[in-house]
Scaffold this motif. Structure first.
Motif, mmCIF file in Angstrom:
data_model
loop_
_atom_site.group_PDB
_atom_site.id
_atom_site.type_symbol
_atom_site.label_atom_id
_atom_site.label_comp_id
_atom_site.label_asym_id
_atom_site.label_seq_id
_atom_site.Cartn_x
_atom_site.Cartn_y
_atom_site.Cartn_z
ATOM 1 N N PHE A 75 38.730 -25.892 0.973
ATOM 2 C CA PHE A 75 38.554 -24.772 1.895
ATOM 3 C C PHE A 75 37.109 -24.296 1.888
ATOM 4 N N ILE A 76 36.709 -23.723 3.007
ATOM 5 C CA ILE A 76 35.371 -23.152 3.118
ATOM 6 C C ILE A 76 35.466 -21.833 3.876
ATOM 7 N N ARG A 77 34.731 -20.855 3.386
ATOM 8 C CA ARG A 77 34.726 -19.539 4.034
ATOM 9 C C ARG A 77 33.596 -19.521 5.052
ATOM 10 N N VAL A 78 33.953 -19.430 6.323
ATOM 11 C CA VAL A 78 32.957 -19.498 7.398
ATOM 12 C C VAL A 78 32.576 -18.120 7.915
ATOM 13 N N HIS A 79 33.342 -17.126 7.550
ATOM 14 C CA HIS A 79 33.085 -15.771 8.024
ATOM 15 C C HIS A 79 33.668 -14.807 6.995
ATOM 16 N N GLN A 80 33.311 -13.560 7.092
ATOM 17 C CA GLN A 80 33.823 -12.567 6.152
ATOM 18 C C GLN A 80 35.344 -12.510 6.188
ATOM 19 N N ASN A 81 35.920 -12.779 7.351
ATOM 20 C CA ASN A 81 37.371 -12.665 7.483
ATOM 21 C C ASN A 81 38.061 -13.984 7.790
#
Length: 154
Positions: A75-81
């Motif tokens: 998984f990768i976090r692309v935005h704060q939400n």
């Protein structure tokens, strides 16, 4: 919280990082594979889990909970939400509105400006496009095809 679609609890087993246990009030407890989890969107202390079969579930956990529990190799976090599964990334694209990522489910998600360089580095094996450079190359190709006409006066 007495909503029929609200999942009351979610547990990621510490010994098993391939599945996630969710509680849907209509169905009850079930274990679902993490590989089928497309993305997680955070909304005011809750999280929406989007699955590959098109369903989504609301969970009473924050994004911070999932970031610490899920395998970050997948998984990768692309935005704060927004946290996305790398396996569902089709391509990244730089548009005039900013960078976006297109998932194989057809969903387009904006990538945070501050996270763009990290996301681009993490997803370097995924095809990414720059709309502006594509438009410039299209213009260059079209101008090469049109040959100037010479007008002579007699």
């Amino acid at each position: 919280m007495n909503s029929p679609f609200l999942a009351a609890e979610c547990l990621v087993r510490s010994c098993d990082t391939t599945s996630i246990r969710v509680n849907d009030l209509r169905i009850g407890w079930q274990t679902r594979p993490i590989a089928k989890l497309v993305m997680i969107k955070g909304v005011r202390g809750y999280s929406w889990l989007y699955w590959s079969d098109g369903t989504k579930q609301m969970m009473a956990y924050t994004m911070k909970h999932y970031v610490s529990q899920l395998p970050m190799d997948d998984f990768i976090r692309v935005h704060q939400n927004c946290l996305i599964n790398r396996a569902f990334v089709q391509k990244t694209q730089l548009t005039h509105r900013g960078p976006i990522v297109r998932l194989s489910t057809g969903i387009e998600i904006a990538i945070s400006r501050r996270r763009w360089s990290l996301v681009k580095k993490e997803l370097r094996d995924v095809v990414w496009q720059d709309n502006e450079s594509n438009e410039l190359s299209d213009r260059a190709n079209s101008s090469e095809q049109k040959k100037p006409v010479r007008i002579t006066h007699e």
